[in-house]
Motif scaffolding. Structure first.
Motif, PDB file in Angstrom:
ATOM      1  N   CYS B 134       5.442  80.401  37.206  1.00 44.45           N
ATOM      2  CA  CYS B 134       4.605  81.511  36.710  1.00 44.45           C
ATOM      3  C   CYS B 134       4.471  82.633  37.737  1.00 44.45           C
ATOM      4  O   CYS B 134       3.347  83.020  38.100  1.00 44.45           O
ATOM      5  N   ASP B 135       5.597  83.122  38.228  1.00 45.06           N
ATOM      6  CA  ASP B 135       5.600  84.195  39.221  1.00 45.06           C
ATOM      7  C   ASP B 135       6.852  85.048  38.978  1.00 45.06           C
ATOM      8  O   ASP B 135       7.977  84.589  39.165  1.00 45.06           O
ATOM      9  N   PHE B 136       6.637  86.285  38.528  1.00 43.50           N
ATOM     10  CA  PHE B 136       7.750  87.142  38.117  1.00 43.50           C
ATOM     11  C   PHE B 136       8.535  87.731  39.292  1.00 43.50           C
ATOM     12  O   PHE B 136       9.616  88.275  39.099  1.00 43.50           O
ATOM     13  N   SER B 137       8.009  87.661  40.505  1.00 41.73           N
ATOM     14  CA  SER B 137       8.641  88.408  41.590  1.00 41.73           C
ATOM     15  C   SER B 137       9.996  87.804  41.983  1.00 41.73           C
ATOM     16  O   SER B 137      10.220  86.603  41.873  1.00 41.73           O
ATOM     17  N   ALA B 138      10.899  88.672  42.422  1.00 39.24           N
ATOM     18  CA  ALA B 138      12.251  88.245  42.795  1.00 39.24           C
ATOM     19  C   ALA B 138      12.201  87.289  43.988  1.00 39.24           C
ATOM     20  O   ALA B 138      13.036  86.396  44.113  1.00 39.24           O
ATOM     21  N   ASP B 139      11.204  87.468  44.860  1.00 40.30           N
ATOM     22  CA  ASP B 139      11.091  86.586  46.027  1.00 40.30           C
ATOM     23  C   ASP B 139       9.953  85.572  45.853  1.00 40.30           C
ATOM     24  O   ASP B 139       9.240  85.240  46.796  1.00 40.30           O
ATOM     25  N   ALA B 140       9.808  85.078  44.629  1.00 39.70           N
ATOM     26  CA  ALA B 140       8.771  84.083  44.321  1.00 39.70           C
ATOM     27  C   ALA B 140       8.889  82.872  45.259  1.00 39.70           C
ATOM     28  O   ALA B 140       9.984  82.515  45.684  1.00 39.70           O
ATOM     29  N   ASP B 141       7.743  82.252  45.549  1.00 42.18           N
ATOM     30  CA  ASP B 141       7.687  81.090  46.437  1.00 42.18           C
ATOM     31  C   ASP B 141       7.869  79.810  45.620  1.00 42.18           C
ATOM     32  O   ASP B 141       7.020  79.436  44.818  1.00 42.18           O
ATOM     33  N   PHE B 142       9.013  79.143  45.827  1.00 46.04           N
ATOM     34  CA  PHE B 142       9.335  77.927  45.091  1.00 46.04           C
ATOM     35  C   PHE B 142       9.071  76.670  45.926  1.00 46.04           C
ATOM     36  O   PHE B 142       9.502  75.591  45.563  1.00 46.04           O
ATOM     37  N   SER B 143       8.377  76.812  47.049  1.00 41.71           N
ATOM     38  CA  SER B 143       8.292  75.690  47.990  1.00 41.71           C
ATOM     39  C   SER B 143       7.445  74.523  47.481  1.00 41.71           C
ATOM     40  O   SER B 143       7.534  73.423  48.025  1.00 41.71           O
ATOM     41  N   HIS B 144       6.643  74.729  46.449  1.00 40.04           N
ATOM     42  CA  HIS B 144       5.761  73.650  45.960  1.00 40.04           C
ATOM     43  C   HIS B 144       6.301  72.959  44.702  1.00 40.04           C
ATOM     44  O   HIS B 144       5.630  72.102  44.132  1.00 40.04           O
ATOM     45  N   VAL B 145       7.502  73.338  44.235  1.00 42.93           N
ATOM     46  CA  VAL B 145       7.941  72.853  42.918  1.00 42.93           C
ATOM     47  C   VAL B 145       8.711  71.536  42.964  1.00 42.93           C
ATOM     48  O   VAL B 145       8.801  70.836  41.943  1.00 42.93           O
ATOM     49  N   ASP B 146       9.273  71.171  44.115  1.00 50.17           N
ATOM     50  CA  ASP B 146      10.231  70.054  44.187  1.00 50.17           C
ATOM     51  C   ASP B 146       9.729  68.793  43.484  1.00 50.17           C
ATOM     52  O   ASP B 146      10.410  68.212  42.642  1.00 50.17           O
ATOM     53  N   ARG B 147       8.534  68.357  43.866  1.00 53.99           N
ATOM     54  CA  ARG B 147       8.005  67.085  43.366  1.00 53.99           C
ATOM     55  C   ARG B 147       7.957  67.067  41.837  1.00 53.99           C
ATOM     56  O   ARG B 147       8.323  66.078  41.194  1.00 53.99           O
ATOM     57  N   PHE B 148       7.536  68.187  41.251  1.00 56.15           N
ATOM     58  CA  PHE B 148       7.346  68.223  39.798  1.00 56.15           C
ATOM     59  C   PHE B 148       8.681  68.321  39.064  1.00 56.15           C
ATOM     60  O   PHE B 148       8.887  67.659  38.045  1.00 56.15           O
ATOM     61  N   VAL B 149       9.598  69.121  39.589  1.00 60.42           N
ATOM     62  CA  VAL B 149      10.919  69.240  38.965  1.00 60.42           C
ATOM     63  C   VAL B 149      11.620  67.881  39.002  1.00 60.42           C
ATOM     64  O   VAL B 149      12.214  67.439  38.010  1.00 60.42           O
ATOM     65  N   LEU B 150      11.531  67.182  40.122  1.00 54.58           N
ATOM     66  CA  LEU B 150      12.201  65.883  40.252  1.00 54.58           C
ATOM     67  C   LEU B 150      11.529  64.824  39.376  1.00 54.58           C
ATOM     68  O   LEU B 150      12.208  64.024  38.726  1.00 54.58           O
ATOM     69  N   GLU B 151      10.205  64.821  39.349  1.00 55.68           N
ATOM     70  CA  GLU B 151       9.473  63.812  38.572  1.00 55.68           C
ATOM     71  C   GLU B 151       9.794  63.951  37.079  1.00 55.68           C
ATOM     72  O   GLU B 151      10.061  62.966  36.386  1.00 55.68           O
ATOM     73  N   ILE B 152       9.780  65.189  36.594  1.00 57.57           N
ATOM     74  CA  ILE B 152      10.065  65.423  35.170  1.00 57.57           C
ATOM     75  C   ILE B 152      11.518  65.091  34.857  1.00 57.57           C
ATOM     76  O   ILE B 152      11.826  64.419  33.867  1.00 57.57           O
ATOM     77  N   THR B 153      12.428  65.521  35.722  1.00 63.49           N
ATOM     78  CA  THR B 153      13.853  65.254  35.478  1.00 63.49           C
ATOM     79  C   THR B 153      14.149  63.759  35.517  1.00 63.49           C
ATOM     80  O   THR B 153      14.897  63.240  34.678  1.00 63.49           O
ATOM     81  N   ASN B 154      13.545  63.062  36.475  1.00 64.57           N
ATOM     82  CA  ASN B 154      13.752  61.609  36.535  1.00 64.57           C
ATOM     83  C   ASN B 154      13.218  60.906  35.293  1.00 64.57           C
ATOM     84  O   ASN B 154      13.840  59.964  34.796  1.00 64.57           O
ATOM     85  N   ASN B 155      12.077  61.348  34.792  1.00 65.60           N
ATOM     86  CA  ASN B 155      11.567  60.772  33.542  1.00 65.60           C
ATOM     87  C   ASN B 155      12.534  60.998  32.385  1.00 65.60           C
ATOM     88  O   ASN B 155      12.762  60.102  31.570  1.00 65.60           O
ATOM     89  N   VAL B 156      13.102  62.198  32.315  1.00 62.57           N
ATOM     90  CA  VAL B 156      14.044  62.482  31.224  1.00 62.57           C
ATOM     91  C   VAL B 156      15.326  61.670  31.394  1.00 62.57           C
ATOM     92  O   VAL B 156      15.856  61.114  30.425  1.00 62.57           O
ATOM     93  N   LEU B 157      15.830  61.562  32.621  1.00 63.73           N
ATOM     94  CA  LEU B 157      17.047  60.771  32.845  1.00 63.73           C
ATOM     95  C   LEU B 157      16.801  59.287  32.537  1.00 63.73           C
ATOM     96  O   LEU B 157      17.676  58.602  32.014  1.00 63.73           O
ATOM     97  N   SER B 158      15.596  58.795  32.828  1.00 67.47           N
ATOM     98  CA  SER B 158      15.295  57.373  32.585  1.00 67.47           C
ATOM     99  C   SER B 158      15.027  57.079  31.109  1.00 67.47           C
ATOM    100  O   SER B 158      15.498  56.085  30.568  1.00 67.47           O
TER     101      SER B 158
END
Lengths: 257, 257
Positions: B134-158
Motif C-alpha cells: 500500500c505505497d505508490f512511491s517508486a522507492d517504496a520500502d519493501f523491507s517488512h514484506v518478506d515474512r508475509f509473502v513467504l508465509e502466504i506463498t508457502n500456504n498456497v504451495l502446500s
C-alpha cells in the motif's frame, strides 16, 4: 414523466456501425448522450488512463439533436469523463454500451471494453447494459437486433436492476431461423486457449500475433454459451465483487496463519 | 520433490523495485521464470493485445540463473506468452504477480494489471497470487514484506487453492508498529470518486488528468479495507465468474420476456 437520460459508450470506437444502431434505438426511449472512444479499444478490459492525459472532443456524428463526444481514453474512462465533465453529475438513468461487433459471452466479459463501460456504470450505482452481437465483422448485420435491444432496455427502465448489477447481453448472428427469445443465464465456464503466430519483421526481429481458440467444457444448459448456440439472446447479470466467498472459510480452516 | 515452477509478472514493469523483491523471495522457494512488461502498465485492468503485435525480448536483469523476458504487452499478455512461448506448456505450479507499488484493495482489483496477471493464471487452471504494497512511491520500502509473502506463498504451495481462485494480497505500508498478522477477507464495497483536472495545452486545446478520492462506505469488519486500516495483511480470494447469481431468479420473476 420526463424522458430517461441514457449515456452511451462502446469499445469499437465512435464511428462503428454498432454504436450507431444503439444510438438510433435508445433515442426512441430517452435523451441520449454519447461519449465513446476516438479509436477501437477492443480487448481493453477494465483499463483506465492513470499515467497519461485524456482528450474529449465534441462530435456531430449523430446529428445536432444528440450531444456526443469522442474521447482519447478507454471505455471506462469515457463513462467517468461523461458523468463528471459532460453531464456535470446530472442523474444518469441508464448506461448502455455497444453494440459490440463480436461476442462477449463467457470469460470474454473480463477482456471486454464494452462490458467495462457497463460495469463502470454499475459501480457508480445505476443500471447498465452491455450489448454485443456475435459477429466480429466491421460490416456486421444488425437488422435483426431492434426488438431484443428494446425489450431488454424497456424491462430495465421499468423494473431497474439490483444494485451493482450490469447486464451482459449477447445476440446471435442473423440466420435464416428467427431468434427464439431471451434467456437469463450464468457466465459459461469456458476460455480462450491462445496460440502465438511468431513472425520475423523486415529488420530480422521476432514478433507475435495472439490468436486463439475458444474452448467450452461447460455442459450446463443454463449458461450464455448454451443460449447463443441454441439461438437465444443471452442475458447474464454481472457483478463487480470478485470475492470467491466459498474460498474464505476454506482458507481459514486450512491455512496456518 | 522437484522444485515448483513459479512464473512471475507484474504491472509496474520489469525494472521496478517490487518485482525484484518478489523474484528474490520466490527464488528461495522454487524455479523462477519472469515475463514482465517492458514499461509501466498500471491501470491496465484485464486488457489484452488483440489488434497489435507483441514483442518478447530476453533480459539479464535478474542474473544468469533466472530466465527472464520483457514483453511489450499487458500483464495478461505476459502470462499467456510465458506459458505458450517461453515455457512451451510446461506445468506452472504457481503464478505470482507484483509486488505492486500501491494498494489494490476493494474495487481497485478491477483496474489492477497486477491482479489481471494473477487472474489470468487462475483462468488457466493453476493457483495464483497478486501481491501489492500500500505505497505508490517508486522507492517504496519493501523491507517488512518478506515474512508475509513467504508465509502466504508457502500456504498456497502446500494446500493449493480452490479451482479458479486467485488471491489478492495487500500489505500495509511500513510503520513503527509491526504488522499484526494476516486476515482472509472479502472485497470491500468502496470505490473511486474521480474528478478531472482540466488544463489547456500550449496549443490552446483542453486536456484532462484523472484524479480521484477513494470513498469507503463499507462498515464491515471482514473486508480488505478494514484489515489494512487495522494494520493486517489482507487476503481476498478472487474468482473470474462475474455472474450475480442472486439476480438471475429476480430477473426471471420480474421481466416480461
Amino acid at each position: 414523466m420526463s424522458k430517461p437520460l441514457i449515456l452511451i459508450s462502446n469499445d469499437d470506437g465512435i464511428t462503428s456501425t454498432g454504436i450507431r444502431k444503439l444510438v438510433e434505438l435508445m433515442a426512441t426511449l430517452g435523451e441520449v448522450v454519447v461519449v465513446a472512444p476516438d479509436k477501437p479499444q477492443s480487448g481493453m478490459g477494465h483499463a483506465i488512463t492513470v499515467g497519461d492525459t485524456l482528450r474529449l472532443v465534441k462530435s456531430d456524428l449523430f446529428g445536432k439533436d444528440i450531444l456526443a463526444y469522442e474521447c482519447s481514453g478507454t471505455p471506462a474512462d469515457c463513462i467517468k469523463l461523461a458523468k463528471r465533465e459532460v453531464l456535470k453529475d446530472r442523474q444518469v438513468d441508464l448506461v448502455v454500451s455497444g453494440i459490440n461487433h463480436g461476442s462477449n459471452t463467457s470469460i470474454s466479459v473480463l477482456y471486454s471494453g464494452t462490458m467495462s463501460a457497463a460495469i463502470e456504470g454499475a459501480i457508480e450505482g445505476g443500471p447498465a447494459i452491455g450489448f454485443s452481437l456475435c459477429d466480429f465483422s466491421a460490416d456486421a448485420d444488425f437488422s435483426h437486433v431492434d426488438r431484443f435491444v428494446l425489450e431488454i432496455t424497456n424491462n430495465v427502465l421499468s423494473h431497474g436492476l439490483p444494485k451493482g448489477i450490469a447486464l451482459n447481453v449477447n445476440i446471435p448472428t442473423k440466420q435464416n431461423e428467427a431468434i427464439k427469445g431471451i434467456k437469463i443465464c450464468r457466465q459459461a465456464n469456458a476460455r480462450w486457449e491462445e496460440e502465438f503466430d511468431k513472425r520475423i519483421d523486415p529488420h530480422g526481429r521476432n514478433y507475435y500475433w495472439m490468436v486463439g481458440n475458444f474452448v467450452n467444457h461447460d455442459k450446463g444448459e443454463d449458461n450464455d454459451e448454451w443460449a447463443i448456440s441454441d439461438n437465444y439472446v443471452s442475458v447474464v447479470p454481472c457483478q463487480f465483487d470478485l470475492t470467491g466467498y466459498h474460498a474464505i472459510t476454506l482458507l481459514n480452516e486450512k491455512w496456518d496463519i
